[in-house]
Design a protein around this motif. Structure first.
Motif, PDB file in Angstrom:
ATOM      1  N   VAL A  84      -5.218   1.955  -0.372  1.00 45.02           N
ATOM      2  CA  VAL A  84      -6.440   2.669  -0.762  1.00 45.02           C
ATOM      3  C   VAL A  84      -6.025   3.503  -1.969  1.00 45.02           C
ATOM      4  O   VAL A  84      -5.275   4.470  -1.829  1.00 45.02           O
ATOM      5  CB  VAL A  84      -6.962   3.579   0.373  1.00 45.02           C
ATOM      6  CG1 VAL A  84      -8.229   4.299  -0.091  1.00 45.02           C
ATOM      7  CG2 VAL A  84      -7.233   2.778   1.626  1.00 45.02           C
ATOM      8  N   ARG A  85      -6.448   3.091  -3.149  1.00 40.43           N
ATOM      9  CA  ARG A  85      -5.901   3.691  -4.380  1.00 40.43           C
ATOM     10  C   ARG A  85      -6.382   5.127  -4.605  1.00 40.43           C
ATOM     11  O   ARG A  85      -5.636   5.970  -5.091  1.00 40.43           O
ATOM     12  CB  ARG A  85      -6.276   2.833  -5.590  1.00 40.43           C
ATOM     13  CG  ARG A  85      -5.499   1.534  -5.625  1.00 40.43           C
ATOM     14  CD  ARG A  85      -5.629   0.823  -6.953  1.00 40.43           C
ATOM     15  NE  ARG A  85      -4.769  -0.352  -6.965  1.00 40.43           N
ATOM     16  CZ  ARG A  85      -5.122  -1.529  -6.457  1.00 40.43           C
ATOM     17  NH1 ARG A  85      -6.300  -1.690  -5.916  1.00 40.43           N
ATOM     18  NH2 ARG A  85      -4.283  -2.547  -6.487  1.00 40.43           N
ATOM     19  N   ASN A  86      -7.621   5.406  -4.277  1.00 46.34           N
ATOM     20  CA  ASN A  86      -8.170   6.737  -4.545  1.00 46.34           C
ATOM     21  C   ASN A  86      -8.310   7.563  -3.263  1.00 46.34           C
ATOM     22  O   ASN A  86      -8.434   7.021  -2.173  1.00 46.34           O
ATOM     23  CB  ASN A  86      -9.558   6.616  -5.181  1.00 46.34           C
ATOM     24  CG  ASN A  86      -9.513   5.974  -6.561  1.00 46.34           C
ATOM     25  OD1 ASN A  86      -8.444   5.866  -7.168  1.00 46.34           O
ATOM     26  ND2 ASN A  86     -10.666   5.552  -7.044  1.00 46.34           N
ATOM     27  N   GLY A  87      -8.327   8.870  -3.443  1.00 51.32           N
ATOM     28  CA  GLY A  87      -8.575   9.756  -2.302  1.00 51.32           C
ATOM     29  C   GLY A  87      -7.364  10.577  -1.911  1.00 51.32           C
ATOM     30  O   GLY A  87      -7.470  11.521  -1.129  1.00 51.32           O
ATOM     31  N   GLY A  88      -6.201  10.208  -2.471  1.00 50.82           N
ATOM     32  CA  GLY A  88      -5.011  11.033  -2.262  1.00 50.82           C
ATOM     33  C   GLY A  88      -4.918  12.049  -3.386  1.00 50.82           C
ATOM     34  O   GLY A  88      -5.917  12.352  -4.057  1.00 50.82           O
ATOM     35  N   VAL A  89      -3.730  12.568  -3.609  1.00 48.61           N
ATOM     36  CA  VAL A  89      -3.565  13.578  -4.652  1.00 48.61           C
ATOM     37  C   VAL A  89      -3.425  12.931  -6.028  1.00 48.61           C
ATOM     38  O   VAL A  89      -3.860  13.489  -7.033  1.00 48.61           O
ATOM     39  CB  VAL A  89      -2.343  14.463  -4.314  1.00 48.61           C
ATOM     40  CG1 VAL A  89      -2.072  15.470  -5.435  1.00 48.61           C
ATOM     41  CG2 VAL A  89      -2.577  15.191  -3.003  1.00 48.61           C
ATOM     42  N   LYS A  90      -2.870  11.728  -6.087  1.00 50.25           N
ATOM     43  CA  LYS A  90      -2.641  11.066  -7.376  1.00 50.25           C
ATOM     44  C   LYS A  90      -3.956  10.654  -8.042  1.00 50.25           C
ATOM     45  O   LYS A  90      -4.167  10.897  -9.219  1.00 50.25           O
ATOM     46  CB  LYS A  90      -1.757   9.834  -7.175  1.00 50.25           C
ATOM     47  CG  LYS A  90      -1.330   9.169  -8.472  1.00 50.25           C
ATOM     48  CD  LYS A  90      -0.370   8.019  -8.183  1.00 50.25           C
ATOM     49  CE  LYS A  90       0.009   7.275  -9.443  1.00 50.25           C
ATOM     50  NZ  LYS A  90       0.858   8.065 -10.345  1.00 50.25           N
ATOM     51  N   ASN A  91      -4.837  10.028  -7.282  1.00 52.43           N
ATOM     52  CA  ASN A  91      -6.132   9.582  -7.820  1.00 52.43           C
ATOM     53  C   ASN A  91      -7.239  10.091  -6.908  1.00 52.43           C
ATOM     54  O   ASN A  91      -7.337   9.636  -5.762  1.00 52.43           O
ATOM     55  CB  ASN A  91      -6.218   8.046  -7.856  1.00 52.43           C
ATOM     56  CG  ASN A  91      -5.096   7.403  -8.629  1.00 52.43           C
ATOM     57  OD1 ASN A  91      -4.803   7.799  -9.746  1.00 52.43           O
ATOM     58  ND2 ASN A  91      -4.436   6.442  -8.016  1.00 52.43           N
ATOM     59  N   VAL A  92      -8.048  11.007  -7.412  1.00 52.33           N
ATOM     60  CA  VAL A  92      -9.147  11.497  -6.577  1.00 52.33           C
ATOM     61  C   VAL A  92     -10.214  10.406  -6.472  1.00 52.33           C
ATOM     62  O   VAL A  92     -10.246   9.463  -7.253  1.00 52.33           O
ATOM     63  CB  VAL A  92      -9.781  12.787  -7.155  1.00 52.33           C
ATOM     64  CG1 VAL A  92      -8.777  13.916  -7.130  1.00 52.33           C
ATOM     65  CG2 VAL A  92     -10.327  12.552  -8.556  1.00 52.33           C
ATOM     66  N   LYS A  93     -11.093  10.538  -5.482  1.00 55.13           N
ATOM     67  CA  LYS A  93     -12.155   9.548  -5.313  1.00 55.13           C
ATOM     68  C   LYS A  93     -13.088   9.550  -6.520  1.00 55.13           C
ATOM     69  O   LYS A  93     -13.456  10.607  -7.022  1.00 55.13           O
ATOM     70  CB  LYS A  93     -12.954   9.852  -4.044  1.00 55.13           C
ATOM     71  CG  LYS A  93     -12.272   9.341  -2.789  1.00 55.13           C
ATOM     72  CD  LYS A  93     -13.254   9.170  -1.656  1.00 55.13           C
ATOM     73  CE  LYS A  93     -12.603   8.409  -0.526  1.00 55.13           C
ATOM     74  NZ  LYS A  93     -13.527   8.044   0.531  1.00 55.13           N
ATOM     75  N   ASN A 124     -11.985   3.237  -4.278  1.00 58.37           N
ATOM     76  CA  ASN A 124     -12.102   4.244  -3.215  1.00 58.37           C
ATOM     77  C   ASN A 124     -11.866   3.629  -1.835  1.00 58.37           C
ATOM     78  O   ASN A 124     -11.751   4.350  -0.843  1.00 58.37           O
ATOM     79  CB  ASN A 124     -13.505   4.856  -3.205  1.00 58.37           C
ATOM     80  CG  ASN A 124     -13.763   5.745  -4.409  1.00 58.37           C
ATOM     81  OD1 ASN A 124     -12.817   6.130  -5.106  1.00 58.37           O
ATOM     82  ND2 ASN A 124     -15.028   6.079  -4.655  1.00 58.37           N
ATOM     83  N   ASP A 125     -11.845   2.286  -1.781  1.00 56.06           N
ATOM     84  CA  ASP A 125     -11.813   1.595  -0.490  1.00 56.06           C
ATOM     85  C   ASP A 125     -10.463   0.930  -0.237  1.00 56.06           C
ATOM     86  O   ASP A 125      -9.641   0.780  -1.139  1.00 56.06           O
ATOM     87  CB  ASP A 125     -12.884   0.489  -0.458  1.00 56.06           C
ATOM     88  CG  ASP A 125     -14.239   0.985  -0.897  1.00 56.06           C
ATOM     89  OD1 ASP A 125     -14.656   2.037  -0.381  1.00 56.06           O
ATOM     90  OD2 ASP A 125     -14.862   0.342  -1.778  1.00 56.06           O
ATOM     91  N   LEU A 126     -10.334   0.446   0.991  1.00 57.81           N
ATOM     92  CA  LEU A 126      -9.144  -0.312   1.364  1.00 57.81           C
ATOM     93  C   LEU A 126      -9.165  -1.673   0.669  1.00 57.81           C
ATOM     94  O   LEU A 126     -10.189  -2.349   0.648  1.00 57.81           O
ATOM     95  CB  LEU A 126      -9.109  -0.505   2.883  1.00 57.81           C
ATOM     96  CG  LEU A 126      -7.882  -1.219   3.442  1.00 57.81           C
ATOM     97  CD1 LEU A 126      -7.333  -0.446   4.649  1.00 57.81           C
ATOM     98  CD2 LEU A 126      -8.227  -2.627   3.885  1.00 57.81           C
ATOM     99  N   TYR A 127      -8.034  -2.031   0.088  1.00 56.87           N
ATOM    100  CA  TYR A 127      -7.885  -3.351  -0.518  1.00 56.87           C
ATOM    101  C   TYR A 127      -6.711  -4.054   0.143  1.00 56.87           C
ATOM    102  O   TYR A 127      -5.637  -3.460   0.326  1.00 56.87           O
ATOM    103  CB  TYR A 127      -7.611  -3.232  -2.030  1.00 56.87           C
ATOM    104  CG  TYR A 127      -7.096  -4.524  -2.626  1.00 56.87           C
ATOM    105  CD1 TYR A 127      -7.952  -5.606  -2.827  1.00 56.87           C
ATOM    106  CD2 TYR A 127      -5.746  -4.683  -2.943  1.00 56.87           C
ATOM    107  CE1 TYR A 127      -7.475  -6.807  -3.340  1.00 56.87           C
ATOM    108  CE2 TYR A 127      -5.263  -5.870  -3.460  1.00 56.87           C
ATOM    109  CZ  TYR A 127      -6.128  -6.934  -3.655  1.00 56.87           C
ATOM    110  OH  TYR A 127      -5.648  -8.123  -4.146  1.00 56.87           O
ATOM    111  N   MET A 128      -6.910  -5.284   0.542  1.00 58.02           N
ATOM    112  CA  MET A 128      -5.805  -6.068   1.112  1.00 58.02           C
ATOM    113  C   MET A 128      -5.731  -7.422   0.417  1.00 58.02           C
ATOM    114  O   MET A 128      -6.713  -8.161   0.391  1.00 58.02           O
ATOM    115  CB  MET A 128      -5.987  -6.263   2.610  1.00 58.02           C
ATOM    116  CG  MET A 128      -4.855  -7.081   3.235  1.00 58.02           C
ATOM    117  SD  MET A 128      -4.774  -7.007   5.024  1.00 58.02           S
ATOM    118  CE  MET A 128      -6.196  -8.000   5.466  1.00 58.02           C
ATOM    119  N   ASN A 129      -4.563  -7.717  -0.109  1.00 57.43           N
ATOM    120  CA  ASN A 129      -4.311  -9.032  -0.697  1.00 57.43           C
ATOM    121  C   ASN A 129      -3.800  -9.928   0.435  1.00 57.43           C
ATOM    122  O   ASN A 129      -2.594  -9.986   0.712  1.00 57.43           O
ATOM    123  CB  ASN A 129      -3.273  -8.906  -1.825  1.00 57.43           C
ATOM    124  CG  ASN A 129      -3.035 -10.215  -2.544  1.00 57.43           C
ATOM    125  OD1 ASN A 129      -3.233 -11.286  -1.978  1.00 57.43           O
ATOM    126  ND2 ASN A 129      -2.617 -10.136  -3.785  1.00 57.43           N
TER     127      ASN A 129
END
Lengths: 331, 73
Positions: free
Chosen positions: A190-199, A217-222
């Motif tokens: 989940v790329r956004n929502g932590g401290v590195k990348n806000v939503k 903002n969402d879960l991504y699964m390859n």
């Protein structure tokens, strides 16, 4: 001195999302195809229900059988904590009415998390830091999945679990094999929502696989990459776990792998040359509940009588990170 | 594996209702069939290809190129 698992409980939220519900939302869904992954329904946390709540409910079931005054460490595995801080385990200590002179911590792992929890519990007990560890898992991936992501909504369900690991005269929690490869981080994220990348307020909608939509903002699964990682690493993990414990498949009564999906499990069974009679699959009504799948399967295999006292059972968890781990327990 | 068996197994795992040849265009492979293809390549040819490589497959020829013509008798 050794340690053993003495109690396991789990909790599934009441709301159920069935394949028929899936078909209503995604009319192009081929239900026969979904049979391949072995999931017919999954429990989904309600809007106000969090991973902490699911773990709490599992713990309440467990504490009907265990004196909470004897619990001297609390571990909580989740990737969907209530807050960035404070630690959910601290809140759970208070909510559950556990003693204050105990340790409590969260750890962030997914499908390997239960194995790591057992490993940490064993370490705490063998180091003389604790005698009775309450290991909780709780996960609500449903809150991270885009509502237009059919693939991940098909696979994942929410749940909580609670396990007691206690010191014992005879060791029933054997040697562990653990593994990590952070180069796979981008494949389940989940790329956004932590401290590195806000939503992002208006994120770009992306497409992957067959008609699955998500944003950063969402879960991504390859899926293919995760599958490749699994078939490359898990047979070796099982082999190493058996070697480090001086056992072979014939010494095991059962194997309980992370219940990712039936298709993957069937292939891992084949690759590991594990007979049907020793391989447990049970995710039809739960889906992939991340760190909860192994304790749920363990509890159900015990309740259904597949696993009995004295049995040796190999447990293996693997996934997001990448992270993987395995051990053998004696019931 | 001989070519005929290869074509037949590929047709079955990709759930196609037409006979495959080396020049058949199969189009986009859906997510679940992609997993079947991964297991097929791993089990029969000990080959693990990246998701990107697999997503670029649109024809039987692409798959033969991945495993190598020499792997088929």
């Amino acid at each position: 001195m050794g340690c053993e698992i003495t109690h396991v409980e789990y909790y599934l939220p009441e709301e159920v999302f069935s394949n028929e519900d899936l078909k209503k939302e995604f009319p192009n869904t081929d239900l026969d195809k979904i049979e391949k992954i072995g999931i017919r329904s999954r429990s989904i946390a309600s809007e106000n229900q969090t991973s902490l709540d699911l773990a709490y409910n599992a713990a309440i079931k467990l504490l009907e059988k265990v004196d909470k005054a004897n619990i001297d460490f609390l571990l909580f595995c989740t990737q969907t904590p209530d807050y960035l801080l404070p630690t959910s385990a601290c809140i759970l200590q208070d909510k559950l009415g556990l003693k204050k002179n105990i340790g409590a911590l969260d750890f962030n792992l997914g499908c390997s998390g239960y194995i790591y929890g057992l490993a940490v519990a064993k370490g705490l007990i063998e180091a003389g830091i604790a005698t009775k560890v309450l290991l909780l898992t709780g996960e609500t991936y449903s809150k991270l999945i885009n509502k237009n992501d059919r693939g991940n909504r098909t696979i994942f369900g929410d749940a909580g679990s609670a396990t007691i690991i206690s010191n014992s005269k005879i060791n029933k929690l054997f040697n562990f094999e653990l593994g990590t490869d952070g180069s796979g981080a981008e494949n389940l994220i989940v790329r956004n929502g932590g401290v590195k990348n806000v939503k992002e307020i208006d994120p770009e909608i992306k497409k992957y696989g067959t008609d699955n939509h998500y944003t950063n903002n969402d879960l991504y699964m390859n899926g293919p990459e995760i599958f490749n990682f699994t078939i490359k690493n898990i047979p070796l993990l099982v082999k190493r776990t058996l070697i480090s414990n001086g056992l072979d498949v014939n010494d095991l009564s059962y194997t309980i792998f992370h219940q990712a999906n039936k298709f993957m499990l069937e292939y891992l069974k084949k690759k590991n040359k594990i007979p049907d009679s020793k391989f447990y699959i049970d995710l039809e009504d739960t889906g992939n509940t991340v760190s909860n799948t192994i304790p749920i399967a363990l509890k159900r295999s015990l309740s259904k009588g597949y696993v009995k006292k004295g049995d040796k059972v190999l447990l293996a968890g693997f996934g997001v990170g990448y992270s993987w781990g395995s051990t053998i327990i004696e019931i | 594996m001989n070519k005929q068996d290869f074509f037949e197994e590929l047709q079955e795992l990709l759930e196609l209702d037409f006979t495959l040849t080396e020049t058949t265009v199969i189009g986009e492979i859906d997510s679940l069939n992609l997993l079947s293809l991964i297991t097929f390549l791993d089990e029969n040819f000990d080959i693990q290809k990246t998701g990107e490589e697999l997503k670029s497959i649109t024809s039987v020829k692409n798959i033969i190129d991945l495993i190598g013509e020499d792997s088929l008798s």
